[in-house]
Design a protein around this motif. Structure first.
Motif, short mmCIF file in Angstrom:
data_model
loop_
_atom_site.label_atom_id
_atom_site.label_comp_id
_atom_site.label_asym_id
_atom_site.label_seq_id
_atom_site.Cartn_x
_atom_site.Cartn_y
_atom_site.Cartn_z
N ILE A 195 0.84 -1.21 0.00
CA ILE A 195 0.00 0.00 0.00
C ILE A 195 0.87 1.25 0.00
N GLU A 196 1.90 1.26 0.85
CA GLU A 196 2.74 2.44 0.97
C GLU A 196 3.55 2.69 -0.29
N ASP A 197 3.92 1.59 -1.02
CA ASP A 197 4.69 1.74 -2.26
C ASP A 197 3.82 2.12 -3.45
N SER A 198 2.63 1.50 -3.54
CA SER A 198 1.80 1.70 -4.72
C SER A 198 0.74 2.79 -4.56
N HIS A 199 0.34 3.06 -3.29
CA HIS A 199 -0.67 4.09 -3.04
C HIS A 199 -0.20 5.01 -1.90
N PRO A 200 0.77 5.89 -2.20
CA PRO A 200 1.33 6.76 -1.16
C PRO A 200 0.29 7.59 -0.42
N SER A 201 -0.85 7.87 -1.07
CA SER A 201 -1.88 8.69 -0.42
C SER A 201 -2.52 7.96 0.76
N LEU A 202 -2.44 6.61 0.77
CA LEU A 202 -3.02 5.82 1.86
C LEU A 202 -1.97 5.47 2.92
N GLU A 203 -0.80 6.07 2.81
CA GLU A 203 0.28 5.76 3.74
C GLU A 203 -0.11 6.18 5.16
N GLY A 204 0.40 5.47 6.15
CA GLY A 204 0.13 5.81 7.55
C GLY A 204 -0.97 4.97 8.13
N HIS A 205 -1.89 5.60 8.89
CA HIS A 205 -2.92 4.85 9.61
C HIS A 205 -3.89 4.12 8.68
N TRP A 206 -4.18 4.70 7.52
CA TRP A 206 -5.07 4.01 6.58
C TRP A 206 -4.43 2.71 6.11
N ALA A 207 -3.13 2.74 5.83
CA ALA A 207 -2.42 1.53 5.40
C ALA A 207 -2.46 0.48 6.50
N HIS A 208 -2.30 0.91 7.76
CA HIS A 208 -2.33 -0.01 8.89
C HIS A 208 -3.72 -0.63 9.05
N PHE A 209 -4.76 0.20 8.92
CA PHE A 209 -6.13 -0.29 9.08
C PHE A 209 -6.47 -1.32 8.00
N ILE A 210 -6.17 -0.98 6.74
CA ILE A 210 -6.47 -1.88 5.63
C ILE A 210 -5.69 -3.19 5.76
N ALA A 211 -4.41 -3.10 6.13
CA ALA A 211 -3.58 -4.29 6.27
C ALA A 211 -4.13 -5.22 7.34
N GLY A 212 -4.51 -4.65 8.48
CA GLY A 212 -5.06 -5.46 9.56
C GLY A 212 -6.37 -6.10 9.18
N ALA A 213 -7.23 -5.35 8.48
CA ALA A 213 -8.53 -5.87 8.05
C ALA A 213 -8.37 -7.00 7.05
N VAL A 214 -7.47 -6.83 6.07
CA VAL A 214 -7.24 -7.87 5.05
C VAL A 214 -6.69 -9.14 5.70
N GLY A 215 -5.71 -8.97 6.59
CA GLY A 215 -5.12 -10.13 7.26
C GLY A 215 -6.14 -10.93 8.05
#
Length: 353
Positions: free
Chosen positions: A113-133
């Motif tokens: 997420i952080e590499d391909s969608h820099p706009s979602l970097e930070g807490h959004w990336a953490h939330f999405i990663a946790g939800a997907v996992g």
């Protein structure tokens, strides 16, 4: 020729680094599985009390529901120590799968997420990663959770036999309750025979409705707390030699993140438990119907029933899980040639903002 040799060497080194990164991510799956099973095994008795408190309205009616201490005394009196550990095997099995996907997918998804969608970097990336996992882990986790909770509710065969009698009238298994399960595999086969795949995945959507926000929130809170801790170190601790053990940091911050996330998602957990514990005669037709009926008959108290044992379970369970992951990362992850530990680079709070 020298230029070609240098380019070839550079490509080889890049390939080696990519291989190391993939190896590191796969280790996260292993560490997550071990840590998840460890946390579940240690805290299973508290989870048993929570499950019984949340499900007693189905078995005994809405009135005269027991509190925490009453339930503890009841389980101990009828079932002894064995009653607190009923369903521990499916619980640990489900946590192995969830822990592996949760921590493994978090690292790989966050990086992507952080590499391909820099706009979602930070807490959004953490939330999405946790939800997907957590969503991926639910494929194994939900059937294990259904089996675990039904075994927890049953206790030993002595207590389940007495539960099958209400006012001296025997209730046939499969009506409001079900046959006694001798173990994890017997329970799985019995549920499959009576209710099929639908029975094993009872409350699947309600589980996702609880776990997706819970998993996302826990990662967000944990990462935010780590950022705040790092910021505090940089601002108020001038001694460069002062160091906080990663395992201790994981213990404290993981506990706080887990407890806060658990409280906020308690109503969703109540709905999930009721849907999974009910037998083939459905008291609740679905997720929305369960919310409506619980709110109408039990109010806000019913929606947050079992919140204290849930928090009491998640604070130490999350603390132990994050502590175990940080410990395994620190002691067993590969080291780069200079001897330093290979870990994902964290941004400081100032850099992130």
């Amino acid at each position: 020729m020298a230029v070609q040799s240098s380019t070839s060497s550079s490509k080889s080194q890049l390939s080696k680094n990519v291989s190391h990164d993939h190896f590191f991510v796969w280790r996260e799956f292993v560490w997550g599985a071990v840590a998840g099973a460890f946390g579940e095994g240690m805290m299973h008795p508290v989870d048993t009390i929570k499950t019984r408190i949340q499900s007693q309205a189905i078995l005994n009616g809405v009135k005269n529901q027991k509190g925490i201490l009453q339930m503890v005394r009841s389980v101990w009196k009828v079932d002894g120590l064995k009653g607190f550990y009923r369903g521990v095997l499916p619980g640990v099995t489900g946590s192995l799968a969830t822990g592996a996907t949760y921590f493994g997918v978090i690292e790989s998804t966050k990086k992507w997420i952080e590499d391909s969608h820099p706009s979602l970097e930070g807490h959004w990336a953490h939330f999405i990663a946790g939800a997907v996992g957590d969503t991926l882990g639910s494929i194994v986790y939900v059937p294990c959770e259904v089996i675990k909770q039904r075994m927890q509710v049953q206790g030993t065969i002595t207590s389940w036999t007495s539960t099958a009698l209400k006012n001296g009238i025997e209730i046939k298994p499969g009506a409001e309750i079900y046959d006694y399960y001798k173990g994890m595999f017997h329970a799985g086969c019995s549920i499959w025979r009576s209710q099929g795949l639908r029975g094993l995945y009872a409350g699947y959507l309600s589980t996702l409705a609880r776990d997706v926000p819970f998993a996302g929130l826990m990662v967000v809170f944990y990462e935010a707390l780590k950022d705040a801790t790092e910021y505090g170190k940089q601002r108020w601790i001038s001694n460069p030699k002062w160091h906080v053990n990663n395992s201790f940091e994981g213990l404290v911050l993981g506990g706080l993140a887990g407890g806060l996330s658990a409280y906020l998602t308690t109503p969703l957990d109540v709905v999930k438990t009721r849907l999974q514990v009910q037998g083939s005669t459905l008291r609740y037709k679905g997720w929305l119907d369960a919310i409506y009926n619980i709110w109408a008959k039990e109010g806000l108290e019913g929606m947050f029933r079992g919140s204290i044992p849930r928090i009491a379970w998640y604070i130490p369970a999350s603390a132990l899980t994050f502590m175990a992951v940080e410990f395994l990362r620190e002691h067993f992850n590969e080291r780069v040639p200079n001897g330093n530990l290979r870990v994902p680079k964290r941004k400081s709070l100032q850099e992130a903002t």
